[in-house]
Design a protein around this motif. Structure first.
Motif, PDB file in Angstrom:
ATOM      1  N   ILE A 124       7.782  -5.944  -9.407  1.00  0.00           N
ATOM      2  CA  ILE A 124       6.749  -6.697 -10.116  1.00  0.00           C
ATOM      3  C   ILE A 124       7.306  -8.053 -10.572  1.00  0.00           C
ATOM      4  O   ILE A 124       6.649  -9.086 -10.425  1.00  0.00           O
ATOM      5  CB  ILE A 124       6.206  -5.887 -11.314  1.00  0.00           C
ATOM      6  CG1 ILE A 124       5.364  -4.729 -10.778  1.00  0.00           C
ATOM      7  CG2 ILE A 124       5.375  -6.765 -12.249  1.00  0.00           C
ATOM      8  CD1 ILE A 124       5.046  -3.658 -11.797  1.00  0.00           C
ATOM      9  N   ASN A 126       9.613  -9.707  -9.128  1.00  0.00           N
ATOM     10  CA  ASN A 126       9.703 -10.516  -7.915  1.00  0.00           C
ATOM     11  C   ASN A 126       8.333 -11.061  -7.496  1.00  0.00           C
ATOM     12  O   ASN A 126       8.208 -12.217  -7.100  1.00  0.00           O
ATOM     13  CB  ASN A 126      10.311  -9.675  -6.785  1.00  0.00           C
ATOM     14  CG  ASN A 126      10.430 -10.456  -5.491  1.00  0.00           C
ATOM     15  OD1 ASN A 126      11.230 -11.357  -5.365  1.00  0.00           O
ATOM     16  ND2 ASN A 126       9.577 -10.119  -4.517  1.00  0.00           N
ATOM     17  N   GLN A 127       7.295 -10.213  -7.606  1.00  0.00           N
ATOM     18  CA  GLN A 127       5.940 -10.665  -7.255  1.00  0.00           C
ATOM     19  C   GLN A 127       5.514 -11.842  -8.126  1.00  0.00           C
ATOM     20  O   GLN A 127       4.959 -12.828  -7.636  1.00  0.00           O
ATOM     21  CB  GLN A 127       4.935  -9.521  -7.430  1.00  0.00           C
ATOM     22  CG  GLN A 127       4.877  -8.585  -6.239  1.00  0.00           C
ATOM     23  CD  GLN A 127       4.478  -7.180  -6.659  1.00  0.00           C
ATOM     24  OE1 GLN A 127       4.084  -6.942  -7.800  1.00  0.00           O
ATOM     25  NE2 GLN A 127       4.578  -6.249  -5.734  1.00  0.00           N
ATOM     26  N   LYS A 128       5.760 -11.719  -9.412  1.00  0.00           N
ATOM     27  CA  LYS A 128       5.388 -12.806 -10.328  1.00  0.00           C
ATOM     28  C   LYS A 128       6.150 -14.088  -9.994  1.00  0.00           C
ATOM     29  O   LYS A 128       5.589 -15.177  -9.971  1.00  0.00           O
ATOM     30  CB  LYS A 128       5.683 -12.408 -11.778  1.00  0.00           C
ATOM     31  CG  LYS A 128       4.744 -11.357 -12.308  1.00  0.00           C
ATOM     32  CD  LYS A 128       5.014 -11.119 -13.795  1.00  0.00           C
ATOM     33  CE  LYS A 128       4.084 -10.043 -14.333  1.00  0.00           C
ATOM     34  NZ  LYS A 128       4.320  -9.769 -15.758  1.00  0.00           N
ATOM     35  N   ALA A 131       4.821 -15.632  -6.731  1.00  0.00           N
ATOM     36  CA  ALA A 131       3.519 -16.296  -6.896  1.00  0.00           C
ATOM     37  C   ALA A 131       3.726 -17.671  -7.535  1.00  0.00           C
ATOM     38  O   ALA A 131       3.103 -18.659  -7.140  1.00  0.00           O
ATOM     39  CB  ALA A 131       2.589 -15.440  -7.742  1.00  0.00           C
TER      40      ALA A 131
END
Lengths: 191, 191
Positions: A124, A126-128, A131
């Motif tokens: 999560i 990493n996803q943030k 983005a």
């Protein structure tokens, strides 16, 4: 030693569990890098990601004529590496060079991919971060549509200390102008 | 109906488990969109992501003077939406408009974030797609450093059918040139 990283993780993801923080830290190693070291070579697979404890780096790419273009800088508390190469296992299009003696917390691409699969909090986080990086890259492409003076102002607003840290010719390359034009621009702004 | 999406998932992630594919599909809904519909407004939070079954879209942003800049196009088999807004829950800087009657498989931002946390295969698929999108955005920012003719050639090589699908003034906006310059460029290339 790991404190800046742990603080950074908790700031961005307050619910990051302790055991997953330890899972990440146990896979990282401190590395000192001398100034002007090339850490990543265009055309190779990126084998690491790193959290910058202290330092300054430039990403650059070369065109068919061998001319260099600076695409990005990286400073303290940033993550570094080519995610496209790490995650999709494809050759990188970038070179990364240190612009000062630097200290990294390094993790191998293998461990990075392991954590993406086995640490939900890291995935999560990493996803943030991805983005946000994408947004920056799009804004950068918007930036190249405006005039050089506006581009320079945007850069100084985003990174007030960049002038002290990065040689002028790299800043000029990043802005897509000649060092002479940058020098004229700075004189104009100062007066 | 869901076949193009399922094929696309399996092509990119051969080990995507059936139950997680169903988990995704059960949260998607078909939506028909008429041409020239604005699906996302600059300044709002993006509430959806969508897989394009058929269609054509442009992303654009406006500057302080209200001038529009096309930042991206999207076609069949692409995912659409502003990940930065969906994942980090921040206002989007983009507008998205359909350029043709289109059919989407839509998923809410809430369900998208739910899947990122609860479907490991979806999280990995998303990571790969994000890394690729980031790479494209960086290449786009490199692209704006070369001359308009090279930019046009790159666009045509990447999207051979774009000329048939997208009005010339949107292509000109994407390339950062006037429609008249694009028209001259096309005549020159054709001769």
């Amino acid at each position: 030693l790991y404190k800046p990283l742990v603080d950074n993780l908790k700031k961005r993801s307050p619910s990051y569990p302790e055991d997953e923080i330890n899972m990440l830290i146990s896979r990282m190693a401190v590395e000192n890098v001398a100034s002007k070291t090339i850490l990543l070579h265009e055309g190779s697979i990126c084998k690491f990601s790193a959290y910058i404890l202290e330092g300054c780096f430039r990403y650059f790419t070369t065109n068919a004529d061998g001319a260099e273009f600076v695409t990005q800088f990286a400073f303290d508390d940033w993550w570094m590496g080519d995610m496209q190469s790490i995650i999709n296992n494809v050759p990188t299009k970038f070179n990364i060079e240190s612009l000062a003696d630097s200290t990294l917390l390094k993790i191998s691409a293998e461990d990075y991919n392991y954590l993406l699969k086995n640490s939900p909090a890291f995935a999560i986080f990493n996803q943030k971060a991805r983005a946000k990086a994408y947004q920056s890259a799009v804004e950068r492409s918007m930036d190249l549509r405006v005039d050089a003076e506006t581009r320079y102002n945007n850069l100084i607003n985003n990174y007030p200390n960049i002038i002290q840290k990065v040689p002028q010719y790299h800043i000029a390359s990043y802005l897509g102008i000649t060092p002479e034009s940058l020098s004229r621009l700075r004189k104009k702004m100062a007066s």
